[in-house]
Scaffold this motif. Sequence first.
Motif, PDB file in Angstrom:
ATOM      1  N   ALA A 142     -16.498  42.710  -1.332  1.00  0.00           N
ATOM      2  CA  ALA A 142     -15.064  42.492  -1.121  1.00  0.00           C
ATOM      3  C   ALA A 142     -14.237  43.706  -1.504  1.00  0.00           C
ATOM      4  CB  ALA A 142     -14.602  41.279  -1.909  1.00  0.00           C
ATOM      5  N   GLY A 143     -14.820  44.625  -2.264  1.00  0.00           N
ATOM      6  CA  GLY A 143     -14.113  45.830  -2.665  1.00  0.00           C
ATOM      7  C   GLY A 143     -13.607  45.768  -4.088  1.00  0.00           C
ATOM      8  N   ILE A 144     -13.299  46.950  -4.607  1.00  0.00           N
ATOM      9  CA  ILE A 144     -12.884  47.038  -6.003  1.00  0.00           C
ATOM     10  C   ILE A 144     -11.528  46.383  -6.238  1.00  0.00           C
ATOM     11  CG2 ILE A 144     -11.827  49.332  -5.837  1.00  0.00           C
ATOM     12  CD1 ILE A 144     -13.133  49.890  -8.618  1.00  0.00           C
ATOM     13  N   ALA A 145     -10.643  46.403  -5.248  1.00  0.00           N
ATOM     14  CA  ALA A 145      -9.323  45.797  -5.415  1.00  0.00           C
ATOM     15  C   ALA A 145      -9.444  44.289  -5.633  1.00  0.00           C
ATOM     16  CB  ALA A 145      -8.449  46.092  -4.201  1.00  0.00           C
ATOM     17  N   VAL A 146     -10.226  43.628  -4.821  1.00  0.00           N
ATOM     18  CA  VAL A 146     -10.409  42.177  -4.953  1.00  0.00           C
ATOM     19  C   VAL A 146     -11.178  41.851  -6.233  1.00  0.00           C
ATOM     20  CG1 VAL A 146     -11.491  40.138  -3.907  1.00  0.00           C
ATOM     21  CG2 VAL A 146     -10.304  41.813  -2.468  1.00  0.00           C
ATOM     22  N   ALA A 147     -12.213  42.627  -6.533  1.00  0.00           N
ATOM     23  CA  ALA A 147     -13.040  42.362  -7.714  1.00  0.00           C
ATOM     24  C   ALA A 147     -12.239  42.500  -9.007  1.00  0.00           C
ATOM     25  CB  ALA A 147     -14.245  43.295  -7.728  1.00  0.00           C
ATOM     26  N   CYS A 155      -7.901  51.769 -11.242  1.00  0.00           N
ATOM     27  CA  CYS A 155      -9.316  51.847 -10.860  1.00  0.00           C
ATOM     28  C   CYS A 155      -9.517  52.617  -9.564  1.00  0.00           C
ATOM     29  CB  CYS A 155      -9.912  50.448 -10.745  1.00  0.00           C
ATOM     30  SG  CYS A 155     -10.134  49.632 -12.327  1.00  0.00           S
ATOM     31  N   VAL A 156      -8.635  52.396  -8.601  1.00  0.00           N
ATOM     32  CA  VAL A 156      -8.760  53.123  -7.331  1.00  0.00           C
ATOM     33  C   VAL A 156      -8.520  54.610  -7.550  1.00  0.00           C
ATOM     34  CG1 VAL A 156      -7.709  53.463  -5.060  1.00  0.00           C
ATOM     35  CG2 VAL A 156      -8.254  51.153  -5.857  1.00  0.00           C
ATOM     36  N   LEU A 157      -7.479  54.949  -8.312  1.00  0.00           N
ATOM     37  CA  LEU A 157      -7.174  56.363  -8.543  1.00  0.00           C
ATOM     38  C   LEU A 157      -8.270  57.063  -9.346  1.00  0.00           C
ATOM     39  CD1 LEU A 157      -3.336  56.255  -9.272  1.00  0.00           C
ATOM     40  CD2 LEU A 157      -4.491  57.087  -7.214  1.00  0.00           C
ATOM     41  N   VAL A 158      -8.757  56.416 -10.393  1.00  0.00           N
ATOM     42  CA  VAL A 158      -9.744  57.062 -11.261  1.00  0.00           C
ATOM     43  C   VAL A 158     -11.139  57.029 -10.651  1.00  0.00           C
ATOM     44  CG1 VAL A 158     -10.916  56.919 -13.501  1.00  0.00           C
ATOM     45  CG2 VAL A 158      -8.442  56.692 -13.382  1.00  0.00           C
ATOM     46  N   PHE A 159     -11.617  55.853 -10.299  1.00  0.00           N
ATOM     47  CA  PHE A 159     -13.014  55.732  -9.895  1.00  0.00           C
ATOM     48  C   PHE A 159     -13.273  56.135  -8.442  1.00  0.00           C
ATOM     49  CE2 PHE A 159     -12.620  52.622 -13.422  1.00  0.00           C
ATOM     50  CZ  PHE A 159     -13.417  53.306 -14.321  1.00  0.00           C
ATOM     51  N   VAL A 160     -12.386  55.758  -7.544  1.00  0.00           N
ATOM     52  CA  VAL A 160     -12.617  56.057  -6.130  1.00  0.00           C
ATOM     53  C   VAL A 160     -12.116  57.463  -5.785  1.00  0.00           C
ATOM     54  CG1 VAL A 160     -12.142  55.328  -3.767  1.00  0.00           C
ATOM     55  CG2 VAL A 160     -12.532  53.608  -5.532  1.00  0.00           C
ATOM     56  N   LYS A 161     -10.878  57.759  -6.154  1.00  0.00           N
ATOM     57  CA  LYS A 161     -10.290  59.049  -5.761  1.00  0.00           C
ATOM     58  C   LYS A 161     -10.750  60.194  -6.660  1.00  0.00           C
ATOM     59  CE  LYS A 161      -7.911  57.206  -2.458  1.00  0.00           C
ATOM     60  NZ  LYS A 161      -8.394  57.275  -1.115  1.00  0.00           N
ATOM     61  N   PRO A 193     -18.740  55.836  -4.779  1.00  0.00           N
ATOM     62  CA  PRO A 193     -18.788  55.197  -3.451  1.00  0.00           C
ATOM     63  C   PRO A 193     -18.503  53.692  -3.517  1.00  0.00           C
ATOM     64  CG  PRO A 193     -21.007  55.550  -4.261  1.00  0.00           C
ATOM     65  CD  PRO A 193     -20.075  56.163  -5.276  1.00  0.00           C
ATOM     66  N   LEU A 194     -17.315  53.359  -3.999  1.00  0.00           N
ATOM     67  CA  LEU A 194     -16.893  51.958  -4.067  1.00  0.00           C
ATOM     68  C   LEU A 194     -15.816  51.725  -3.010  1.00  0.00           C
ATOM     69  CD1 LEU A 194     -16.500  51.553  -7.927  1.00  0.00           C
ATOM     70  CD2 LEU A 194     -18.286  50.571  -6.502  1.00  0.00           C
ATOM     71  N   PRO A 195     -15.984  50.696  -2.179  1.00  0.00           N
ATOM     72  CA  PRO A 195     -14.935  50.429  -1.193  1.00  0.00           C
ATOM     73  C   PRO A 195     -13.705  49.830  -1.875  1.00  0.00           C
ATOM     74  CG  PRO A 195     -16.619  48.728  -1.093  1.00  0.00           C
ATOM     75  CD  PRO A 195     -17.107  49.772  -2.076  1.00  0.00           C
ATOM     76  N   VAL A 196     -12.526  50.265  -1.470  1.00  0.00           N
ATOM     77  CA  VAL A 196     -11.296  49.670  -2.007  1.00  0.00           C
ATOM     78  C   VAL A 196     -11.201  48.231  -1.494  1.00  0.00           C
ATOM     79  CG1 VAL A 196      -8.791  49.815  -2.080  1.00  0.00           C
ATOM     80  CG2 VAL A 196     -10.165  51.916  -2.178  1.00  0.00           C
ATOM     81  N   PHE A 197     -11.395  48.057  -0.188  1.00  0.00           N
ATOM     82  CA  PHE A 197     -11.518  46.729   0.412  1.00  0.00           C
ATOM     83  C   PHE A 197     -12.837  46.736   1.163  1.00  0.00           C
ATOM     84  CE2 PHE A 197      -6.942  47.311   0.018  1.00  0.00           C
ATOM     85  CZ  PHE A 197      -6.616  46.178  -0.692  1.00  0.00           C
ATOM     86  N   GLY A 198     -13.730  45.827   0.820  1.00  0.00           N
ATOM     87  CA  GLY A 198     -15.081  45.859   1.323  1.00  0.00           C
ATOM     88  C   GLY A 198     -15.284  45.282   2.702  1.00  0.00           C
ATOM     89  N   PRO A 199     -16.525  45.352   3.166  1.00  0.00           N
ATOM     90  CA  PRO A 199     -16.862  44.876   4.511  1.00  0.00           C
ATOM     91  C   PRO A 199     -16.673  43.385   4.711  1.00  0.00           C
ATOM     92  CG  PRO A 199     -18.847  45.487   3.281  1.00  0.00           C
ATOM     93  CD  PRO A 199     -17.664  45.903   2.464  1.00  0.00           C
ATOM     94  N   TRP A 200     -16.689  42.601   3.639  1.00  0.00           N
ATOM     95  CA  TRP A 200     -16.478  41.171   3.781  1.00  0.00           C
ATOM     96  C   TRP A 200     -15.078  40.857   4.304  1.00  0.00           C
ATOM     97  CZ3 TRP A 200     -18.570  39.030  -1.516  1.00  0.00           C
ATOM     98  CH2 TRP A 200     -19.954  39.211  -1.564  1.00  0.00           C
ATOM     99  N   LEU A 201     -14.140  41.747   4.028  1.00  0.00           N
ATOM    100  CA  LEU A 201     -12.750  41.518   4.454  1.00  0.00           C
ATOM    101  C   LEU A 201     -12.465  42.098   5.822  1.00  0.00           C
ATOM    102  CD1 LEU A 201     -10.991  42.287   1.062  1.00  0.00           C
ATOM    103  CD2 LEU A 201     -11.703  40.075   1.964  1.00  0.00           C
TER     104      LEU A 201
END
Length: 153
Positions: free
Chosen positions: A96-101, A132-138, A143-151
Amino acid sequence: MFQFIRHPQDFWSGVMFMFFGLAAVVIGQDYPMGTAGRMGPAYFPVVLGGLLSLIGLATTLRSLWTRGEAIRNFSLRDSSLILLAVFLFGLLVRGAGIAVAVAVLILVSACASEKFNLKASLILSAAAILFCVLVFVKALGLPLPVFGPWLGL
């Protein structure tokens, strides 16, 4: 309870921190340490475990001279909510991605508090997602999706 312990919550929290920190140090001894410039697999858990143990020691020592609340009854419901939140985070982060998690982690674990406030929890969720998006993804490029393939996004 022992009379010399003035803050039982801090005392047992400190003991728990020391236990898990020292366990990480002991388990990490089976792996090569490396150096600060070229870290081995043991470097992170050993350093983090050592720091956690020091925090636990400081918390335990502080509990001997500062007064605090006694330990209240153990709440199986609240503990279950915290464990459920962590489990759901692990389950959702890739699909679902890091945002949802992160949102689910914060909202479910916040329900364990007697002082639960939906508005405050939503604000905290938004801030944590941004962090989390700014630190871990950017910044770190994990390689963590912000919004994952389930969405489907």
